[in-house]
Scaffold this active site. Sequence first.
Site: not given
Length: 408
Positions: A213-214
């Site tokens: 994820n970011h």
Amino acid sequence: MPTLVNKPLKVILGVTGGIAAYKIPMLIRLFKKADADVQVIMTPSAERFVTPETLSVLSEKQVLCDFFDPATGMWNNHVDLGLKADAIFIAPATATTIGKMVHGIADNLLMATYLSARCPVIIAPAMDLDMYAHDSVTENLRLLESRGVRIIPAEDGPLASGLSGPGRLPEPDTLFAEFMKIMNPELPLKGKHVMVSAGPTLEAIDPVRFIGNHSSGKMGYAIAEAFTKVGANVTLVSGPVSLQTPQNVNRIDVKTAEQMQEVCLEESQKADIIVMAAAVADYKVENQAELKIKKDENLTLNLVRNPDILQELGKVKKPSQTLIGFALETHDGQDYAKDKVVRKNLDFIVLNSLANEGAGFGHDTNKVCLFDKTGSEKSYPLMSKKMVADIIVKQAICYHLSGNFADI
Ligand code: PMT
């Protein structure tokens, strides 16, 4: 929250001639914000890097540069200055000044004041990396330390010479926090343990690819750093990020959710306060390929649930522990956050929503709303992640001590 002391602290801020002197105006602002009485004394060469006028405006006092006031011809009484101060803080401290301190060379007002002082003396050396590593400088620092001078070590990073390495003056907020720690050892979390998680977890598909994820780790790292400033022993359980470990933080690197769970369950046992800011992957690939999957037609991956670490921590939470989670939502944030506080047995949760511009992943800013288990809430505007971290730490302390949010 801790104040410097009960009365305004009288600090002599010695500024010596190094390029890092450009950070001192901001340091003075931090002292003034904390109501300290700052008397700046500059060495003659310091004036080439930052003007006495700038420091005078910010410290709201005449800056002393010489034994005699050039305007009035009056003698600046260094003995008086040294005796009345609660602390002398020399930042940046050049190799020359450090050498003069060791040998008692009082050829400027700052050195004469230092030799007359009876208060704690704190220095923050800053110079080029080869100078900082030179035997004469390290030996001088060792000698000063053995005489009771407290040293805030230089940091590793880009230097004015274009080189990079140890020798850099820490940023003003770090200098201030370190000074505070030395002067005010009765910090609210002194002796307490805090565990913070940060960053993403990555779940391998094969040796080449992963699901992730970011999360940049910025939010969790800022929280870990903010906890050190209030005296806590901080363990940071970090997913893969490219951030520097904050000073005085014990960082444990993990990759997957399962690894994070193992470390968190172990480390949380001694923690008084736990903050889960990591973006833990909820799913992992059921059958991870041992060899790189060759591209063919469409690929179907079977994903299975990862453990919910925060929920597990909630199950084994001790009555003395304060457990804080995050909620990252895109919609209906309040409902989900309130549900998570109860379901995961948290004291409070920090909601950030991707619906708010500048909030959540990657940004240097965040906008948060806190919900506790009793239904109280606190909402804050968009601000830097460092400021959000300070708020979370203040609320965590208040909650840990009183079971309520602070009125901030
Ligand atoms: O790292 P940055 O780029 O600075 O971004 C910060 C952030 C957006 C990652 C951070 O502010 C944040 O919101 N972290 C939590 C993200 C998240 O996973 O939210 P969630 O609502 O899915 O999870 C709720 C809570 O359970 C979180 O405390 C999470 O750490 C925890 N959790 C979630 C899943 C899981 N399997 N185990 C967990 O422990």
